[in-house]
Design a protein around this motif. Structure first.
Motif, mmCIF file in Angstrom:
data_model
loop_
_atom_site.group_PDB
_atom_site.id
_atom_site.type_symbol
_atom_site.label_atom_id
_atom_site.label_comp_id
_atom_site.label_asym_id
_atom_site.label_seq_id
_atom_site.Cartn_x
_atom_site.Cartn_y
_atom_site.Cartn_z
ATOM 1 N N LEU A 9 1.096 -0.920 0.350
ATOM 2 C CA LEU A 9 0.082 0.131 -0.138
ATOM 3 C C LEU A 9 1.106 1.539 0.064
ATOM 4 O O LEU A 9 1.521 1.529 0.661
ATOM 5 N N PRO A 10 1.225 1.719 0.564
ATOM 6 C CA PRO A 10 1.759 1.860 0.301
ATOM 7 C C PRO A 10 1.799 2.147 1.663
ATOM 8 O O PRO A 10 0.330 2.263 1.899
ATOM 9 N N GLN A 11 3.216 3.372 1.692
ATOM 10 C CA GLN A 11 3.795 3.332 2.724
ATOM 11 C C GLN A 11 3.105 3.943 2.543
ATOM 12 O O GLN A 11 2.664 5.852 2.170
ATOM 13 N N ASP A 76 9.153 3.533 -5.074
ATOM 14 C CA ASP A 76 8.293 3.936 -4.119
ATOM 15 C C ASP A 76 6.673 4.432 -4.725
ATOM 16 O O ASP A 76 6.315 4.249 -5.953
ATOM 17 N N LYS A 77 5.630 3.814 -3.741
ATOM 18 C CA LYS A 77 4.271 4.082 -4.585
ATOM 19 C C LYS A 77 3.762 5.627 -4.340
ATOM 20 O O LYS A 77 3.446 5.991 -5.456
ATOM 21 N N CYS A 78 3.751 6.114 -3.086
ATOM 22 C CA CYS A 78 3.189 7.323 -2.996
ATOM 23 C C CYS A 78 4.037 7.604 -2.327
ATOM 24 O O CYS A 78 4.430 8.486 -1.213
ATOM 25 N N PRO A 79 5.120 8.514 -2.693
ATOM 26 C CA PRO A 79 6.166 9.720 -1.663
ATOM 27 C C PRO A 79 5.504 10.525 -0.178
ATOM 28 O O PRO A 79 6.325 11.114 0.134
ATOM 29 N N ALA A 80 4.014 10.666 -0.893
ATOM 30 C CA ALA A 80 3.486 11.276 0.240
ATOM 31 C C ALA A 80 2.949 11.271 0.905
ATOM 32 O O ALA A 80 2.555 11.609 1.535
ATOM 33 N N ALA A 81 2.913 9.485 1.379
ATOM 34 C CA ALA A 81 2.472 9.324 2.275
ATOM 35 C C ALA A 81 2.601 8.594 3.347
ATOM 36 O O ALA A 81 2.345 7.936 4.445
ATOM 37 N N GLY A 82 4.187 8.695 2.898
ATOM 38 C CA GLY A 82 4.474 8.067 4.851
ATOM 39 C C GLY A 82 4.962 8.575 6.005
ATOM 40 O O GLY A 82 4.213 9.810 5.525
ATOM 41 N N ALA A 83 5.270 7.690 6.873
ATOM 42 C CA ALA A 83 4.773 8.741 8.399
ATOM 43 C C ALA A 83 5.946 9.440 8.830
ATOM 44 O O ALA A 83 5.666 11.092 9.141
ATOM 45 N N LEU A 84 7.396 9.695 7.748
ATOM 46 C CA LEU A 84 8.330 11.458 7.657
ATOM 47 C C LEU A 84 7.548 12.424 6.910
ATOM 48 O O LEU A 84 7.155 13.833 6.994
ATOM 49 N N ALA A 85 6.731 12.284 5.732
ATOM 50 C CA ALA A 85 6.344 12.769 4.214
ATOM 51 C C ALA A 85 4.872 13.394 5.061
ATOM 52 O O ALA A 85 4.984 14.650 5.553
ATOM 53 N N THR A 99 13.223 24.021 11.551
ATOM 54 C CA THR A 99 11.794 24.458 11.502
ATOM 55 C C THR A 99 11.397 23.163 10.151
ATOM 56 O O THR A 99 10.200 23.164 9.557
ATOM 57 N N ILE A 100 12.121 22.436 9.370
ATOM 58 C CA ILE A 100 11.573 21.683 8.209
ATOM 59 C C ILE A 100 11.282 20.501 8.088
ATOM 60 O O ILE A 100 10.528 20.608 9.412
ATOM 61 N N SER A 101 10.158 20.844 7.340
ATOM 62 C CA SER A 101 9.043 19.784 7.073
ATOM 63 C C SER A 101 9.991 18.312 6.978
ATOM 64 O O SER A 101 10.226 18.531 6.176
ATOM 65 N N GLY A 102 8.662 17.335 7.670
ATOM 66 C CA GLY A 102 8.840 15.982 7.247
ATOM 67 C C GLY A 102 9.168 15.862 5.850
ATOM 68 O O GLY A 102 9.729 14.935 5.282
ATOM 69 N N GLU A 103 8.163 16.209 4.974
ATOM 70 C CA GLU A 103 7.996 16.132 3.822
ATOM 71 C C GLU A 103 9.469 17.004 2.761
ATOM 72 O O GLU A 103 10.278 16.448 2.425
ATOM 73 N N LYS A 104 9.729 18.286 3.297
ATOM 74 C CA LYS A 104 10.903 18.551 3.074
ATOM 75 C C LYS A 104 11.926 17.799 3.063
ATOM 76 O O LYS A 104 13.520 17.581 2.149
ATOM 77 N N LEU A 105 12.855 17.006 4.453
ATOM 78 C CA LEU A 105 13.903 16.160 4.645
ATOM 79 C C LEU A 105 13.203 14.952 3.726
ATOM 80 O O LEU A 105 14.367 14.730 2.988
#
Length: 363
Positions: A9-11, A76-85, A99-105
Motif C-alpha cells: 500500500l503503500p507507505q 516507491d508507491k507514493c512519496p507523500a504517504a509515508g510517516a515522515l512525509a 523547522t524543516i518539514s518531514g516532506e522537505k527532509l
C-alpha cells in the motif's frame, strides 16, 4: 521456486490485507471473476539492488549503495504517504533546520540518493518471486504493473501502518472486499461500485486508479477538500466519482460472500448506506507492513521482521530496514541508520567479502 505475493500500500497508508492475491482469486470470493485483467509486464530491468519503499530508510540505503557503484532502484508507491512525509516539522534530526518539514527532509534525502546514481521510480509492487541463486544471480524478482525487476539483492523498507482496524467490519472482510491497495486489487472490481475512505494524496491517487475499473467510486472524506487541491479536483473531474464530504464511515457491511456495502453518516443528516463490493481504506498507523511476505520470513512476536545486526532477514540476500522491524525507536535518524547498516552489509554480500568496509572512497 518460492512465490511471495506483495500487496503494497503503500507507505503510510498504507495497511495491507493479510491474505494473498491468490487466495482472493478462489471461486468462493466474488473477486475472482476479473482476474483476466491482471498480467505480467513484458519489460524486464536487471539491477544489483531493488529497494521497495522510498522513506528515510530506503533513501539512505540507496545513497550508500549507489555511491558504492551498485545499480540501485527505489520503487516507491507514493512519496507523500509515508510517516515522515506527513510530519509537520522535524526538530530533532541532526544538522538540519529544526523547522524543516518531514516532506522537505524526505525530498532532500531522495534527491541526494538520485544525485549519487539511484534510479527512483513511482511504482506499485504487487508480487515477489525468489528463484534459486544457482540458476541466475538476478534471482530476486519484483513485479509491477509496467516493469518486472530482477535484482541480486532486495531491501524491504515499506514502513508501517495502522495496527487495529479503524471501522466495524474492516477486519471481518479483510481480503474479502476490504483492501488497502487499489493498484493491487482494482481490476477485481470491473463494473462494480467501490468506496474509498480517506483524503490524503494516496487515497486520491488510488481512487483515481479505481475509476478505470469501477462503475462508481464513492469517495468518503471527513471534511471538505480544499478548492485549490489539484489532486482532489482531478479526482472529482471523473464522471464516475461520487464525493461524500463531511462524512464519517460507520461500518463496512457484508455477508458470507464478502463486502456488500458501507454505512456512514453525513454531517447534519441521518445514517445511510450504499451498496459496494469493495472498500479501500487509507488511514495512517504503525503496524509493520509485512502481510505481503506471508510466512517466507521470520517474525518477532510483535510482528516485526527478524533481522540480524546487519539488517539481513532469514532469506539470503533480503534485508529489512526501518519500521518494518517494529523497533520501539521510531525516529527518522534510526531509520536512516538502518539504511546505512544495510547498505554496507549489501556491499559485502554482493562482493563476496567477509568483512564490511568502513567507507567507500571515490577520487
Amino acid at each position: 521456486m518460492r512465490l511471495i505475493v506483495l500487496i503494497l500500500l503503500p507507505q503510510a497508508s498504507l495497511a495491507f490485507a493479510p491474505t494473498s492475491i491468490m487466495q482472493r482469486m478462489t471461486p468462493t470470493n466474488k473477486q475472482h471473476r476479473t482476474t483476466s485483467h491482471l498480467k505480467m509486464s513484458d519489460e524486464v530491468v536487471e539491477c544489483d539492488i531493488v529497494i521497495i519503499g522510498g522513506g528515510p530508510a530506503g533513501c539512505t540505503c540507496a545513497m550508500y549503495t549507489s555511491r558504492a557503484q551498485h545499480k540501485t532502484v527505489i520503487l516507491d508507491k507514493c512519496p507523500a504517504a509515508g510517516a515522515l512525509a506527513i510530519t509537520h516539522t522535524i526538530a530533532n534530526y541532526p544538522g538540519v533546520d529544526p523547522t524543516i518539514s518531514g516532506e522537505k527532509l524526505l525530498d532532500n534525502m531522495r534527491e541526494q540518493a538520485i544525485q549519487y546514481g539511484t534510479e527512483y521510480r513511482r511504482a506499485q509492487v504487487f508480487m515477489l518471486d525468489f528463484e534459486e541463486k544457482e540458476d541466475n544471480p538476478y534471482n530476486k524478482v519484483v513485479y509491477t504493473p509496467d516493469v518486472t525487476y530482477r535484482a541480486r539483492a532486495l531491501v524491504l523498507a515499506t514502513g508501517a501502518m495502522g495496527r487495529k482496524p479503524s471501522f466495524k467490519g474492516e477486519d471481518t472482510y479483510l481480503g474479502a472486499g476490504v483492501s488497502y491497495c487499489a493498484t493491487c486489487d482494482g481490476a477485481f472490481y470491473q463494473g462494480s461500485e467501490v468506496a474509498v475512505v480517506g483524503m490524503n494524496l494516496e487515497a486520491m491517487e488510488e481512487a483515481s486508479f479505481l475509476t478505470k475499473f469501477a462503475s462508481t467510486v464513492h469517495w468518503i472524506t471527513k471534511a471538505d477538500v480544499p478548492a485549490d487541491d489539484i489532486h482532489a479536483m482531478e479526482l472529482l473531474a471523473h464522471d464516475n466519482v461520487k464525493h461524500w464530504s463531511k462524512t464519517r464511515l460507520l461500518s463496512i457491511d457484508g455477508d458470507v460472500g464478502g463486502v456488500t456495502g458501507v454505512s456512514f453518516i453525513k454531517a447534519g443528516e441521518e445514517k445511510q448506506s450504499v451498496p459496494v463490493e469493495g472498500a479501500f481504506i487509507y488511514e495512517a498507523g504503525s503496524k509493520p507492513i509485512t502481510d505481503f511476505i506471508g510466512d517466507k520470513l521470520e517474525y518477532k512476536k510483535d510482528g516485526g521482521v527478524v533481522v540480524d545486526d546487519e539488517m539481513a532477514t532469514s532469506v539470503d540476500g533480503v534485508f529489512g530496514i526501518g519500521d518494518i522491524r517494529n523497533t520501539p525507536f521510531k525516529q527518522v535518524v534510526v531509520a536512516a541508520s538502518d539504511g546505512c547498516i544495510a547498505a554496507m552489509s549489501l556491499d559485502r554480500y554482493l562482493k563476496g567479502r567477509k568483512t564490511v568496509r568502513v567507507d567507500w572512497i571515490h577520487t
